[in-house]
Design a protein around this motif. Structure first.
Motif, mmCIF file in Angstrom:
data_model
loop_
_atom_site.group_PDB
_atom_site.id
_atom_site.type_symbol
_atom_site.label_atom_id
_atom_site.label_comp_id
_atom_site.label_asym_id
_atom_site.label_seq_id
_atom_site.Cartn_x
_atom_site.Cartn_y
_atom_site.Cartn_z
ATOM 1 N N ARG A 21 -2.939 44.387 -59.923
ATOM 2 C CA ARG A 21 -4.211 44.507 -60.636
ATOM 3 C C ARG A 21 -3.965 45.076 -62.029
ATOM 4 O O ARG A 21 -3.124 45.969 -62.204
ATOM 5 N N ALA A 22 -4.687 44.572 -63.017
ATOM 6 C CA ALA A 22 -4.612 45.164 -64.353
ATOM 7 C C ALA A 22 -5.026 46.627 -64.256
ATOM 8 O O ALA A 22 -6.000 46.968 -63.587
ATOM 9 N N GLY A 23 -4.256 47.489 -64.907
ATOM 10 C CA GLY A 23 -4.536 48.922 -64.854
ATOM 11 C C GLY A 23 -3.578 49.682 -63.970
ATOM 12 O O GLY A 23 -3.413 50.892 -64.117
ATOM 13 N N ASP A 24 -2.919 48.984 -63.024
ATOM 14 C CA ASP A 24 -1.910 49.634 -62.190
ATOM 15 C C ASP A 24 -0.622 49.805 -62.990
ATOM 16 O O ASP A 24 -0.228 48.921 -63.754
ATOM 17 N N ILE A 25 0.051 50.927 -62.772
ATOM 18 C CA ILE A 25 1.378 51.116 -63.353
ATOM 19 C C ILE A 25 2.407 50.766 -62.288
ATOM 20 O O ILE A 25 2.191 50.972 -61.101
ATOM 21 N N VAL A 26 3.535 50.224 -62.709
ATOM 22 C CA VAL A 26 4.552 49.783 -61.755
ATOM 23 C C VAL A 26 5.374 50.962 -61.249
ATOM 24 O O VAL A 26 5.652 51.082 -60.059
ATOM 25 N N VAL A 28 6.238 55.423 -61.840
ATOM 26 C CA VAL A 28 5.603 56.671 -62.249
ATOM 27 C C VAL A 28 5.788 56.913 -63.751
ATOM 28 O O VAL A 28 6.832 56.592 -64.331
ATOM 29 N N ASP A 29 4.745 57.435 -64.387
ATOM 30 C CA ASP A 29 4.829 57.793 -65.800
ATOM 31 C C ASP A 29 4.133 59.127 -66.005
ATOM 32 O O ASP A 29 3.801 59.842 -65.057
ATOM 33 N N GLU A 30 3.904 59.460 -67.272
ATOM 34 C CA GLU A 30 3.359 60.780 -67.590
ATOM 35 C C GLU A 30 1.903 60.953 -67.169
ATOM 36 O O GLU A 30 1.394 62.074 -67.137
ATOM 37 N N THR A 31 1.218 59.873 -66.808
ATOM 38 C CA THR A 31 -0.187 59.992 -66.414
ATOM 39 C C THR A 31 -0.346 60.672 -65.056
ATOM 40 O O THR A 31 -1.389 61.254 -64.758
ATOM 41 N N GLY A 32 0.673 60.542 -64.213
ATOM 42 C CA GLY A 32 0.563 61.094 -62.875
ATOM 43 C C GLY A 32 -0.174 60.204 -61.898
ATOM 44 O O GLY A 32 -0.340 60.547 -60.728
ATOM 45 N N ASP A 33 -0.632 59.026 -62.352
ATOM 46 C CA ASP A 33 -1.315 58.089 -61.460
ATOM 47 C C ASP A 33 -0.317 57.523 -60.448
ATOM 48 O O ASP A 33 0.864 57.359 -60.759
ATOM 49 N N ARG A 64 1.013 47.930 -68.021
ATOM 50 C CA ARG A 64 -0.138 48.414 -67.265
ATOM 51 C C ARG A 64 -1.379 47.523 -67.399
ATOM 52 O O ARG A 64 -2.047 47.245 -66.402
ATOM 53 N N PRO A 65 -1.736 47.046 -68.593
ATOM 54 C CA PRO A 65 -2.952 46.228 -68.706
ATOM 55 C C PRO A 65 -2.797 44.776 -68.272
ATOM 56 O O PRO A 65 -3.745 44.000 -68.350
ATOM 57 N N VAL A 66 -1.615 44.399 -67.800
ATOM 58 C CA VAL A 66 -1.322 43.018 -67.399
ATOM 59 C C VAL A 66 -1.490 42.877 -65.888
ATOM 60 O O VAL A 66 -1.129 43.767 -65.119
#
Length: 228
Positions: A21-26, A28-33, A64-66
């Motif tokens: 889904r657009a918005g998911d990160i593949v 872990v990054d600095e967002t913590g999501d 992330r937006p893809v």
């Protein structure tokens, strides 16, 4: 949002493919999501009753937006072999991109040299080699025009960060919603109109042809292009 059976595009003992889904990160990054790879690990652990967790290797990434098809390896052997397949360009990658400006030519090849600014997470394209740049190329074809939007099929022959986004923008055709690369406004949903549509390759273990296809998002916009 947890991964479900509906998100799985392909799975065997070695590989698993997900419609991201657009918005998911593949990862872990600095967002913590919670990243997609962790969601897939939990899915595998629950499906196959693995309380100790499951191995999962990240073969490639999507911004992330893809949205669209992303492939993971379920074994270290498959990971090593898929890494080699991507490195040696023994895989055909197909994306759909929507732009508002009609390309000057209905199809063509784009060749650029890219430099990434890691602090700003922005890539700059040059039409000639400069110090520190990476060669990249892609093929594109205009598929259709609907309501002032143009659907392009894009086949990147290299796998550089933000490659499709910056190369189409450099051609004068920024992707809809991609205000980082020249589109006048961003999407409220944090997405851009770029979708990883299909992968074709020889299976790293079974040595059989594999073709995996990802349906377009059901978001009120992409559906009009599904027949293509």
């Amino acid at each position: 949002m947890a991964i479900t059976d509906a998100d799985i595009l392909y799975e065997d003992n070695h590989l698993i493919a997900v419609n991201k889904r657009a918005g998911d990160i593949v990862q872990v990054d600095e967002t913590g999501d919670e990243p997609l790879d962790e969601q897939v690990k939990k899915y595998i652990a629950a499906k196959y009753d693995k309380p100790g967790g499951a191995f999962l290797g990240v073969v490639h990434r999507l911004d992330r937006p893809v949205s669209g098809l992303i492939l993971f390896a379920k074994t270290s052997k498959a990971l090593d072999r898929m890494n080699a397949i991507f490195k040696n360009r023994e895989i055909k990658k197909t994306y759909f991109a929507v732009v508002r400006k009609k390309p000057a030519k209905p199809q063509g090849k784009l060749v650029d040299w890219l430099i990434k600014n890691p602090k700003k997470n922005v890539v700059t394209a040059y039409d000639h080699q400069v110090k520190g740049s990476q060669y990249c190329e892609l093929d594109y074809q205009l598929l259709t025009e609907l309501d002032g939007y143009y659907l392009l099929r894009v086949n990147p022959l290299t796998g550089r960060s933000h490659q499709i986004r910056v190369q189409l923008s450099n051609m004068g055709c920024p992707i809809v919603g991609d205000n980082k690369y020249g589109y006048p406004r961003g999407s409220k949903k944090g997405s851009i109109c770029l979708h990883a549509r299909q992968l074709e390759f020889i299976h790293p273990v079974k040595k059989e042809p594999v073709k995996i296809f990802a349906k377009l998002p059901k978001d009120g916009f992409w559906e009009k292009f599904e027949k293509f």
